[in-house]
Design an enzyme around this catalytic site. Sequence first.
Site, PDB file in Angstrom:
ATOM      1  N   ARG A 229      84.351  41.145  56.264  1.00  0.00           N
ATOM      2  CA  ARG A 229      83.031  40.563  56.052  1.00  0.00           C
ATOM      3  C   ARG A 229      82.440  39.979  56.985  1.00  0.00           C
ATOM      4  NH1 ARG A 229      83.121  43.001  51.729  1.00  0.00           N
ATOM      5  NH2 ARG A 229      83.094  42.276  49.601  1.00  0.00           N
ATOM      6  N   GLU A 258      73.401  41.016  55.044  1.00  0.00           N
ATOM      7  CA  GLU A 258      73.016  42.338  54.807  1.00  0.00           C
ATOM      8  C   GLU A 258      72.029  42.470  53.879  1.00  0.00           C
ATOM      9  OE1 GLU A 258      76.856  44.056  53.857  1.00  0.00           O
ATOM     10  OE2 GLU A 258      77.770  43.452  55.581  1.00  0.00           O
ATOM     11  N   HIS A 276      77.731  48.954  56.450  1.00  0.00           N
ATOM     12  CA  HIS A 276      78.885  48.555  55.451  1.00  0.00           C
ATOM     13  C   HIS A 276      79.016  49.768  54.657  1.00  0.00           C
ATOM     14  CE1 HIS A 276      80.362  45.056  53.085  1.00  0.00           C
ATOM     15  NE2 HIS A 276      81.085  45.972  52.777  1.00  0.00           N
TER      16      HIS A 276
END
Length: 310
Positions: A229, A258, A276
């Site tokens: 993360r 993000e 991601h």
Amino acid sequence: MKQKVLKQASLPDALTAALSERYDLYELAQLSLAGLAAIADEVTVVITNGEAVVTRDFIASLPALKLIAVFGVGYDGVDVMAARDRGVAVTHTPGVLTDDVADLAIGLLLATSRRIVAAQKFIEQDRWPEGGFPWTRKVSGARLGIFGLGRIGQAIARRARAFDMDIAYCSRRPDESLPWRYIDDLRALAEWSDFLMVCVPGGAETQGKVNAPILAALGPQGMLINISRGSVVDEPALIDALDRGAIAGAGLDVFCDEPNVPAALRQRDNVVITPHMASATRETRREMSRLVLENVEAWFRGRPLITPVP
């Protein structure tokens, strides 16, 4: 009469279609406040994804809610304590994405150390005729420190073993069944490592754990890889370390805000960034969708949940 299910965040089209076939599916993004209030007393299941935020207030706004099914292994955006306080179960999709995430982790490690992206740009910019590309960093035989040795961390370690890497890890506690060295302090692990691989889950407990002192310990020859993360890494401290040459480079699949990636992390020859995408293969996303459907079906049929959050 179909059960009412609320889709709280974006999901794959195929999963949305399957949910729509089985249940009376409502999409939060398409509901007004009045529209949500009109169905609140009948919604028993919420489907969300691993990047979404499910707050205590949102949970409280759905008095009939009994299950939050997360499409993703991470669930740090869900207020799990608030869910438990109200008797709401939470499920996620672990296990099925382990191989993909571990594969990309090794890919980022190789791409960063061997500067593969920068080398491609070097050719595309017609710079090869001017001279050879700068020498890069060897991976085989190097020291890999893994911060968080859960399913994904162990899968990365197994892959790294094929490169004859020396492996150590830092977790809450050692696992005596594993062959790798345990270092109980993250700073000491970073100091030992050539590459520091971040594999811990997100959340308050790991917020900013990889900070300026950890990066300083990693040192000017060390490289950071993060596939967990974005919140685990102090992003301003990382940018500062890169600017000063305090670390040699970074491979990042996750970021603090993000999809907004800081400009300071872009267009750097020693930084490889991906959006991601670690678990984003067709095969794994199908398996993740299957687990979501099975968890929801199990709850409606009164059977044990397949993958509840511990």
